[in-house]
Design an enzyme around this catalytic site. Structure first.
Site, PDB file in Angstrom:
ATOM      1  N   ASP A  83       0.820  -1.211   0.000  1.00 44.49           N
ATOM      2  CA  ASP A  83       0.000   0.000   0.000  1.00 44.49           C
ATOM      3  C   ASP A  83       0.853   1.259   0.000  1.00 44.49           C
ATOM      4  OD1 ASP A  83      -1.817  -1.979   0.357  1.00 44.49           O
ATOM      5  OD2 ASP A  83      -2.914  -1.020   1.997  1.00 44.49           O
ATOM      6  N   ARG A 124       0.574   5.536  17.081  1.00 45.18           N
ATOM      7  CA  ARG A 124       0.370   6.563  16.048  1.00 45.18           C
ATOM      8  C   ARG A 124       0.896   7.942  16.443  1.00 45.18           C
ATOM      9  NH1 ARG A 124       0.387   2.568  12.664  1.00 45.18           N
ATOM     10  NH2 ARG A 124      -1.611   1.805  11.934  1.00 45.18           N
ATOM     11  N   ASP A 127      -6.963   5.662  12.419  1.00 45.98           N
ATOM     12  CA  ASP A 127      -5.555   6.034  12.284  1.00 45.98           C
ATOM     13  C   ASP A 127      -5.353   7.358  11.557  1.00 45.98           C
ATOM     14  OD1 ASP A 127      -4.480   3.941  13.740  1.00 45.98           O
ATOM     15  OD2 ASP A 127      -4.557   2.575  12.039  1.00 45.98           O
ATOM     16  N   SER A 131      -6.047  -7.406   7.755  1.00 44.12           N
ATOM     17  CA  SER A 131      -5.364  -6.127   7.856  1.00 44.12           C
ATOM     18  C   SER A 131      -4.739  -6.110   9.248  1.00 44.12           C
ATOM     19  CB  SER A 131      -6.370  -4.990   7.704  1.00 44.12           C
ATOM     20  OG  SER A 131      -5.755  -3.783   8.074  1.00 44.12           O
TER      21      SER A 131
HETATM   22  N1  LIG Z   1       6.389   1.094  10.990  1.00 43.26           N
HETATM   23  C1  LIG Z   1       5.861   2.126  10.329  1.00 43.26           C
HETATM   24  N2  LIG Z   1       6.649   3.127   9.910  1.00 43.26           N
HETATM   25  C2  LIG Z   1       6.121   4.179   9.249  1.00 43.26           C
HETATM   26  N3  LIG Z   1       4.817   4.298   8.970  1.00 43.26           N
HETATM   27  C3  LIG Z   1       3.983   3.337   9.376  1.00 43.26           C
HETATM   28  C4  LIG Z   1       4.455   2.203  10.067  1.00 43.26           C
HETATM   29  N4  LIG Z   1       3.414   1.385  10.336  1.00 43.26           N
HETATM   30  C5  LIG Z   1       2.335   2.010   9.831  1.00 43.26           C
HETATM   31  N5  LIG Z   1       2.661   3.183   9.248  1.00 43.26           N
HETATM   32  C6  LIG Z   1       1.766   4.139   8.600  1.00 43.26           C
HETATM   33  O1  LIG Z   1       0.458   3.866   9.035  1.00 43.26           O
HETATM   34  C7  LIG Z   1      -0.385   3.581   7.927  1.00 43.26           C
HETATM   35  C8  LIG Z   1      -1.502   2.678   8.313  1.00 43.26           C
HETATM   36  O2  LIG Z   1      -0.994   1.485   8.840  1.00 43.26           O
HETATM   37  P1  LIG Z   1      -1.492   0.108   8.320  1.00 43.26           P
HETATM   38  O3  LIG Z   1      -0.940  -0.921   9.231  1.00 43.26           O
HETATM   39  O4  LIG Z   1      -2.966   0.181   8.094  1.00 43.26           O
HETATM   40  O5  LIG Z   1      -0.653   0.158   6.896  1.00 43.26           O
HETATM   41  P2  LIG Z   1      -0.678  -0.817   5.708  1.00 43.26           P
HETATM   42  O6  LIG Z   1      -1.945  -0.619   5.008  1.00 43.26           O
HETATM   43  O7  LIG Z   1      -0.295  -2.151   6.269  1.00 43.26           O
HETATM   44  O8  LIG Z   1       0.498  -0.340   4.727  1.00 43.26           O
HETATM   45  P3  LIG Z   1       1.505  -1.310   3.972  1.00 43.26           P
HETATM   46  O9  LIG Z   1       0.697  -2.206   3.076  1.00 43.26           O
HETATM   47  O10 LIG Z   1       2.404  -0.412   3.198  1.00 43.26           O
HETATM   48  O11 LIG Z   1       2.250  -2.051   5.059  1.00 43.26           O
HETATM   49  C9  LIG Z   1       0.582   3.028   6.884  1.00 43.26           C
HETATM   50  O12 LIG Z   1       0.044   3.090   5.608  1.00 43.26           O
HETATM   51  C10 LIG Z   1       1.762   3.963   7.094  1.00 43.26           C
HETATM   52  O13 LIG Z   1       1.532   5.214   6.480  1.00 43.26           O
HETATM   53  N1  LIG Z   2      -5.454  -3.044  10.600  1.00 44.56           N
HETATM   54  C1  LIG Z   2      -4.969  -2.023  11.281  1.00 44.56           C
HETATM   55  O1  LIG Z   2      -4.180  -1.250  10.789  1.00 44.56           O
HETATM   56  N2  LIG Z   2      -5.427  -1.893  12.514  1.00 44.56           N
HETATM   57  C2  LIG Z   2      -5.089  -0.841  13.352  1.00 44.56           C
HETATM   58  C3  LIG Z   2      -6.273  -0.366  14.147  1.00 44.56           C
HETATM   59  C4  LIG Z   2      -6.432  -1.130  15.449  1.00 44.56           C
HETATM   60  C5  LIG Z   2      -7.567  -0.620  16.333  1.00 44.56           C
HETATM   61  N3  LIG Z   2      -8.843  -0.890  15.742  1.00 44.56           N
HETATM   62  C6  LIG Z   2      -7.418   0.834  16.632  1.00 44.56           C
HETATM   63  O2  LIG Z   2      -8.209   1.649  16.119  1.00 44.56           O
HETATM   64  O3  LIG Z   2      -6.538   1.223  17.379  1.00 44.56           O
HETATM   65  N1  LIG Z   3      -5.551   1.253   9.981  1.00 44.90           N
HETATM   66  C1  LIG Z   3      -6.909   0.977   9.598  1.00 44.90           C
HETATM   67  C2  LIG Z   3      -7.861   0.936  10.757  1.00 44.90           C
HETATM   68  C3  LIG Z   3      -8.111   2.231  11.490  1.00 44.90           C
HETATM   69  O1  LIG Z   3      -7.513   3.265  11.175  1.00 44.90           O
HETATM   70  O2  LIG Z   3      -8.961   2.248  12.413  1.00 44.90           O
HETATM   71  C4  LIG Z   3      -7.349   1.957   8.526  1.00 44.90           C
HETATM   72  O3  LIG Z   3      -6.559   2.735   8.057  1.00 44.90           O
HETATM   73  O4  LIG Z   3      -8.502   1.922   8.135  1.00 44.90           O
END
Ligand SMILES: Nc1ncnc2c1ncn2[C@@H]1O[C@H](COP(=O)(O)OP(=O)(O)OP(=O)(O)O)[C@@H](O)[C@H]1O
Ligand SMILES: NC(=O)NCCC[C@H](N)C(=O)O
Ligand SMILES: N[C@@H](CC(=O)O)C(=O)O
Length: 404
Positions: free
Chosen positions: A16, A96, A125, A178
């Site tokens: 992503d 976050r 997030d 996810s």
């Molecule tokens: N370890 C990290 N370092 C920097 N940014 C992060 C990290 N983990 C999450 N993020 C940020 O938070 C967002 C939401 O987290 P989420 O876990 O939903 O990502 P994601 O959809 O898994 O992205 P990807 O597929 O690239 O791993 C990410 O798209 C990124 O912008």
């Molecule tokens: N899939 C994700 O990226 N989950 C992160 C969100 C976890 C939880 N529902 C939260 O809002 O803190």
């Molecule tokens: N990380 C997930 C869940 C969340 O933000 O609550 C999203 O971006 O939708």
């Protein structure tokens, strides 16, 4: 569309955010700085460097934030015994604000005028990243591609990745969920969990054994607390990140810390999530036990009343707010005497407190004893205490206000 010169992207290095990187270059025609944090998610962060380089990025930040994460975010939160809606230990919510802080710091260092992240427009997030960024850098611009682009299905995202030669493989096991992981937890959302009636699959969990498969002999732990934080385990001094790493291991081995819940997201919807928080679950139990002998009753109860508010502030993204700051000062002040040792017994998903001791203990055996207390407590005092507390009840009853 906002005019931007340089964007700092929170780049987790997966599909992503790699698509986002390319999309930002094409759509905004701007320079990109990537930032990848090691928060103890258990995946290598270094591969993010080569991936970013392959996409032409010149300024790449890869930071090991594990100690800062636990010391300045997780530990302060646990001083309040924080828990959202009775079950969620806020593993993602508390990470976050640190990512937001680093995004802003890097924007200042590199002269960037915008930040970007890959959170969707449906979740919490996005709120957490952006409230934090605005609070710490008021003029910052924010780009949230999920709210702008038309790559809303997996197929479109994959087609875009293929068209632009973005590698689509992920390191490690491919997950149908996810997920978000750091030293405090792993979260699982989506997939089969979107049916609230379908049981989570056993092979979803990555850190813990099922309680029924945990060892038949218990594991004992002694946690040493100083000002509300764990500083040693079984007498061995440890840093904050070492503490959590160790507790995750023993907790996971004993089947501790799994929850399956439906929670209320800030944006208004209900969402199903499974969380695996072995170390955090032990920390919560241990901390309450330490406070049980070291905190004044009214201080403890006031903390308990304020805790749900504090939890909501963190869940809803207000870590970087004056009200969270104010509450934190009060919570931290309450911990001055939360020192001592707690002894726990872990067994098949359960945590039993079996002992607690402290030089700052308020427990007075002479007062509490069922045996002769040699005048430490005058039982006759209780008669007046009860009568005066009953006064308004007696007056109301005598005036016919029946409660039956
Ligand atoms: N370890 C990290 N370092 C920097 N940014 C992060 C990290 N983990 C999450 N993020 C940020 O938070 C967002 C939401 O987290 P989420 O876990 O939903 O990502 P994601 O959809 O898994 O992205 P990807 O597929 O690239 O791993 C990410 O798209 C990124 O912008
Ligand atoms: N899939 C994700 O990226 N989950 C992160 C969100 C976890 C939880 N529902 C939260 O809002 O803190
Ligand atoms: N990380 C997930 C869940 C969340 O933000 O609550 C999203 O971006 O939708």
């Amino acid at each position: 569309m906002t005019d931007v010169n340089k964007v700092v992207l929170a780049y987790s290095g997966g599909l992503d955010t790699s698509v986002i990187l390319k999309w930002l270059q094409d759509t905004y025609n701007c320079e990109i700085v990537t930032f990848t944090a090691d928060l103890g998610q258990g995946e290598e962060v270094e591969p993010a460097r080569a991936k970013a380089e392959a996409l032409g990025v010149k300024e790449i930040y890869i930071d090991d934030l594990r100690e800062e994460f636990v010391r300045d975010f997780v530990f302060p939160m646990f001083r309040a015994n924080t828990i959202y809606e009775g079950e969620y230990l806020l593993g993602t919510s508390i990470a976050r604000p640190l990512i937001a802080k680093r995004l802003v710091e890097i924007a200042n260092e590199t002269g960037a005028d915008a930040i970007s992240h890959g959170a969707t427009g449906k979740g919490n997030d996005q709120v957490r990243f952006e409230l934090g960024a605005y609070a710490l850098k008021p003029g910052v611009k924010v780009i949230a591609p999920w709210r702008e682009w038309d790559l809303l299905s997996r197929e479109k995202l994959l087609a875009y990745a293929e068209k632009h030669n973005i590698p689509i493989e992920r390191h490690g096991k491919k997950s149908p969920y996810s997920m978000d992981a750091n030293l405090l937890h792993i979260s699982y959302e989506g997939g089969v969990l979107e049916d609230t009636w379908s049981e989570h699959e056993e092979d979803m969990w990555r850190w813990s054994v099922a309680p029924e498969n945990a060892p038949d002999t218990p594991t004992y732990l002694e946690l040493t607390y100083r000002k509300g934080d764990i500083v040693a385990i079984d007498g061995k001094e440890m840093t904050p990140a070492q503490v959590l790493t160790y507790l995750n291991k023993v907790g996971g081995d004993n089947g501790i810390g799994r929850v399956d819940i439906v929670e209320n997201r800030y944006v208004g919807m209900k969402a199903r999530g499974c969380y695996e928080t072995p170390g955090g679950t032990i920390m919560l139990k241990g901390h309450r036990a330490m406070e049980s002998i070291t905190l004044d009753r009214e201080v403890m109860h006031l903390k308990d009343e304020l805790m749900p508010k504090y939890a909501s502030l963190i869940y809803n993204g207000y870590w970087w707010s004056p009200e969270r700051h104010m509450l934190q000062q009060m919570i931290d002040a309450s911990q001055a005497n939360v020192n001592g040792v707690v002894r726990l017994k872990l067994y098949k998903g359960n945590i039993m407190v079996v002992g607690r001791k402290s030089d700052d203990s308020l427990f007075d055996a002479a007062v509490a004893t069922f045996e002769d207390d040699a005048g430490a407590y005058d039982q006759q005092d209780a008669e007046g205490f009860i009568k005066l507390n009953a006064l308004r009840l007696r007056i109301a009853a005598s005036k016919g206000r029946s409660l039956l």
